[in-house]
Write a protein that holds these residues in place. Structure first.
Motif, short mmCIF file in Angstrom:
data_model
loop_
_atom_site.label_atom_id
_atom_site.label_comp_id
_atom_site.label_asym_id
_atom_site.label_seq_id
_atom_site.Cartn_x
_atom_site.Cartn_y
_atom_site.Cartn_z
N GLU A 162 0.81 -1.17 0.08
CA GLU A 162 0.00 0.07 0.06
C GLU A 162 0.95 1.24 -0.08
OE1 GLU A 162 -3.30 2.14 2.60
OE2 GLU A 162 -2.77 0.08 3.30
N ASP A 163 1.82 1.27 0.84
CA ASP A 163 2.65 2.40 0.89
C ASP A 163 3.35 2.79 -0.47
OD1 ASP A 163 2.07 3.00 3.44
OD2 ASP A 163 3.51 1.84 4.37
N PHE A 164 4.06 1.84 -1.04
CA PHE A 164 4.83 2.04 -2.50
C PHE A 164 3.74 2.32 -3.47
CE2 PHE A 164 8.04 -0.44 -0.37
CZ PHE A 164 9.00 0.37 -0.34
N SER A 165 2.44 1.78 -3.07
CA SER A 165 1.58 2.26 -4.39
C SER A 165 1.15 3.62 -4.21
CB SER A 165 -0.04 1.50 -4.27
OG SER A 165 0.28 0.15 -4.45
N LYS A 166 1.16 4.26 -2.99
CA LYS A 166 1.04 5.57 -2.87
C LYS A 166 2.16 6.39 -3.49
CE LYS A 166 -2.00 5.28 1.28
NZ LYS A 166 -2.01 5.57 2.66
N SER A 167 3.41 5.90 -3.02
CA SER A 167 4.72 6.37 -3.40
C SER A 167 4.64 6.63 -5.23
CB SER A 167 5.77 5.72 -3.17
OG SER A 167 5.96 5.97 -1.69
N ALA A 168 4.28 5.44 -5.81
CA ALA A 168 3.98 5.40 -7.39
C ALA A 168 3.48 6.30 -7.82
CB ALA A 168 3.93 3.77 -7.72
N ALA A 169 2.14 6.43 -7.23
CA ALA A 169 0.93 7.33 -7.75
C ALA A 169 1.54 8.87 -7.49
CB ALA A 169 -0.30 7.38 -7.06
N LEU A 170 2.34 9.18 -6.60
CA LEU A 170 2.84 10.66 -6.26
C LEU A 170 3.96 10.91 -7.25
CD1 LEU A 170 2.67 10.54 -2.16
CD2 LEU A 170 1.35 12.07 -3.84
N VAL A 171 4.80 9.77 -7.51
CA VAL A 171 5.82 10.05 -8.23
C VAL A 171 5.13 10.33 -9.74
CG1 VAL A 171 7.44 8.78 -9.75
CG2 VAL A 171 7.61 8.71 -7.34
N GLN A 172 4.25 9.79 -10.45
CA GLN A 172 3.41 9.80 -11.52
C GLN A 172 2.95 11.44 -11.49
OE1 GLN A 172 0.69 6.65 -11.85
NE2 GLN A 172 2.14 5.16 -12.62
N ALA A 173 2.32 11.78 -10.39
CA ALA A 173 1.49 12.94 -10.40
C ALA A 173 2.53 14.12 -10.40
CB ALA A 173 0.61 12.90 -9.27
N HIS A 174 3.61 13.91 -9.68
CA HIS A 174 4.59 15.15 -9.24
C HIS A 174 5.93 15.06 -9.68
CE1 HIS A 174 1.02 16.60 -6.61
NE2 HIS A 174 1.21 15.33 -6.12
N PHE A 175 6.44 14.13 -10.05
CA PHE A 175 7.88 13.99 -10.41
C PHE A 175 7.98 14.77 -11.80
CE2 PHE A 175 11.43 12.07 -13.19
CZ PHE A 175 12.57 12.61 -12.39
N GLN A 176 8.89 16.07 -12.04
CA GLN A 176 9.08 16.73 -13.06
C GLN A 176 10.47 16.19 -13.83
OE1 GLN A 176 6.98 18.73 -14.40
NE2 GLN A 176 5.50 18.11 -12.82
N LEU A 201 24.09 8.84 -1.69
CA LEU A 201 24.53 9.33 -2.68
C LEU A 201 23.65 9.72 -3.95
CD1 LEU A 201 28.36 8.46 -2.29
CD2 LEU A 201 27.10 10.42 -1.26
N VAL A 202 22.94 8.77 -3.97
CA VAL A 202 22.03 8.77 -5.27
C VAL A 202 20.23 8.74 -4.86
CG1 VAL A 202 21.34 7.67 -7.45
CG2 VAL A 202 23.69 7.58 -6.78
N GLU A 203 19.71 9.79 -5.22
CA GLU A 203 18.32 9.93 -4.59
C GLU A 203 17.55 9.09 -5.29
OE1 GLU A 203 16.45 10.23 -2.38
OE2 GLU A 203 17.17 12.35 -1.96
N ASP A 204 16.81 8.50 -4.62
CA ASP A 204 15.43 7.67 -5.17
C ASP A 204 14.14 8.15 -5.41
OD1 ASP A 204 16.49 4.57 -5.09
OD2 ASP A 204 16.92 5.68 -3.07
N LEU A 205 13.60 7.87 -6.73
CA LEU A 205 12.39 8.63 -7.00
C LEU A 205 11.20 8.38 -5.95
CD1 LEU A 205 12.15 8.11 -10.85
CD2 LEU A 205 12.81 10.14 -9.67
N GLU A 206 10.85 7.11 -5.85
CA GLU A 206 9.75 6.57 -4.90
C GLU A 206 10.24 6.60 -3.22
OE1 GLU A 206 10.93 2.77 -6.71
OE2 GLU A 206 11.27 4.76 -7.40
N PHE A 207 11.35 6.37 -2.90
CA PHE A 207 11.73 5.85 -1.54
C PHE A 207 11.78 7.33 -0.78
CE2 PHE A 207 14.11 1.59 -2.64
CZ PHE A 207 12.76 1.25 -2.74
N PRO A 208 12.06 8.28 -1.08
CA PRO A 208 12.05 9.59 -0.06
C PRO A 208 10.64 9.79 0.53
CG PRO A 208 13.09 10.28 -2.20
CD PRO A 208 12.56 8.56 -2.45
N LEU A 209 9.69 9.21 -0.07
CA LEU A 209 8.49 9.37 0.57
C LEU A 209 8.36 8.26 1.60
CD1 LEU A 209 6.32 9.19 -2.80
CD2 LEU A 209 7.08 11.29 -1.35
N ARG A 210 9.25 7.37 1.78
CA ARG A 210 9.09 6.32 2.83
C ARG A 210 10.32 6.41 3.84
NH1 ARG A 210 6.16 1.92 3.39
NH2 ARG A 210 7.22 0.13 4.38
#
Length: 330
Positions: free
Chosen positions: A47-61, A110-119
């Motif tokens: 559930e948490d990773f689904s939320k992260s994926a949805a937020l990446v789709q909506a907000h990552f530029q 040293l390398v930022e993750d797209l979806e993991f920062p949310l978690r």
């Protein structure tokens, strides 16, 4: 005379609203931990990773000069991050300097993750905007779950895959170390994996998405195999450097920089670093992950120590069938 009963039911606004709501996606047991897995756009996620994926789709530029490292979990992500960081930052951080960041930081830091920062870090995707260009980013998301603008804007993607049997074994060990109180027998994990039920799975869909994109856009997607990189890391360092837009010069190669990068980022070297032997990552929902968990063996064909011949043949047949003669083989 008995009146015929009408098939028309009284209006039930509440019931109508319920019938119009989207169906709840089917849930399956997670390998370990309290959460279950459900399908999010065809991918098995918690559930948490689904939320992260949805937020990446909506907000990552995305930006045209972004470099995205993509992997299915346990395919050499930590190693790829180290190599990519060392290669892209070699002018700012000379490989042999005594205070190189890889000597004191986990590659994950040293390398930022797209979806993991949310978690992990509890900050929004928008904070990725604060990173200077060109950004070096990483994700476990399958290609269809990334924003479509990643492709249209021309971001470069490095995808690293691994022999599926080794992925299964590595993932099982990792999950057992993280979730010590929720043990799943290997045989059960094997059956779930064969069904495609694993975090970010099915693995064959994950591989196929990036493989097919590579065949249509080879200049934008670099598709690598873990086994081949382990066998000839030096040439892969040069391939990565060229793909990143900063090929290794004649002078650099003469100075031994390729060998220095290989040594600095080798699994054995990263594993023995003090930062890798002690300490924890930022807690996930209060669960502290020991840094040493990210480094087990990194060996090729470790599956031979865990699978019967029958199990290996079964998974091989499934992978071959699911890849459907696309040209990707193991």
């Amino acid at each position: 005379m008995v009146e015929a009963q009408s098939d028309t039911k009284p209006s039930d606004p509440e019931g109508e609203e319920e019938s119009l709501s989207p169906p709840t996606p089917p849930k399956r047991e997670a390998w370990l931990g309290a959460s279950s897995l459900s399908q999010f756009q065809g991918c098995w996620l918690s559930e948490d990773f689904s939320k992260s994926a949805a937020l990446v789709q909506a907000h990552f530029q995305p930006r045209p000069d972004d470099i995205i490292l993509a992997t299915y979990p346990k395919c050499g992500t930590t190693w790829l991050k180290a190599l990519a960081f060392a290669i892209t930052n070699r002018s700012h951080h000379p490989i042999t300097c005594k205070n190189h960041p890889l000597l004191t930081h986990l590659p994950h830091d040293l390398v930022e993750d797209l979806e993991f920062p949310l978690r992990y870090l509890h900050h929004p995707v928008s904070e990725l905007e604060n990173l200077p260009s060109p950004r070096l980013l990483c994700t476990h998301l399958p290609l269809p779950l990334l924003p479509t603008s990643v492709s249209t804007i021309g971001c470069r993607i490095v995808y690293l895959c691994r022999e599926p049997k080794d992925v299964l074994v590595s993932m099982w060990h990792y999950m057992n170390k993280v979730y010590r109180d929720c043990f799943t027998e290997f045989d059960r994990a094997f059956e779930l994996f064969c069904e495609g039920v694993s975090l970010y799975g099915p693995i064959w869909d994950h591989y196929l998405g990036y493989w097919k994109q590579m065949t249509t856009e080879p200049n934008r997607v670099l598709f690598l195999k873990y086994d081949e990189m382990m066998a000839d890391t030096g040439n892969h360092v040069k391939r990565l450097a060229e793909f990143f837009g900063g090929p290794v010069s004649v002078e650099e190669e003469s100075s031994g920089i390729v060998q220095d990068i290989v040594k600095l980022c080798s699994f054995e070297n990263l594993k023995k670093m003090p930062v890798s032997c002690s300490g924890v990552t930022n807690p996930i929902d209060g669960l502290a992950i020991e840094n040493s968990v990210f480094f087990r063996t990194g060996k090729v064909r470790d599956w031979e120590n865990h699978m019967t011949e029958e199990m290996a043949k079964k998974l091989d047949r499934i992978i071959e069938d699911k890849l459907g003669g696309c040209g990707l083989t193991f």
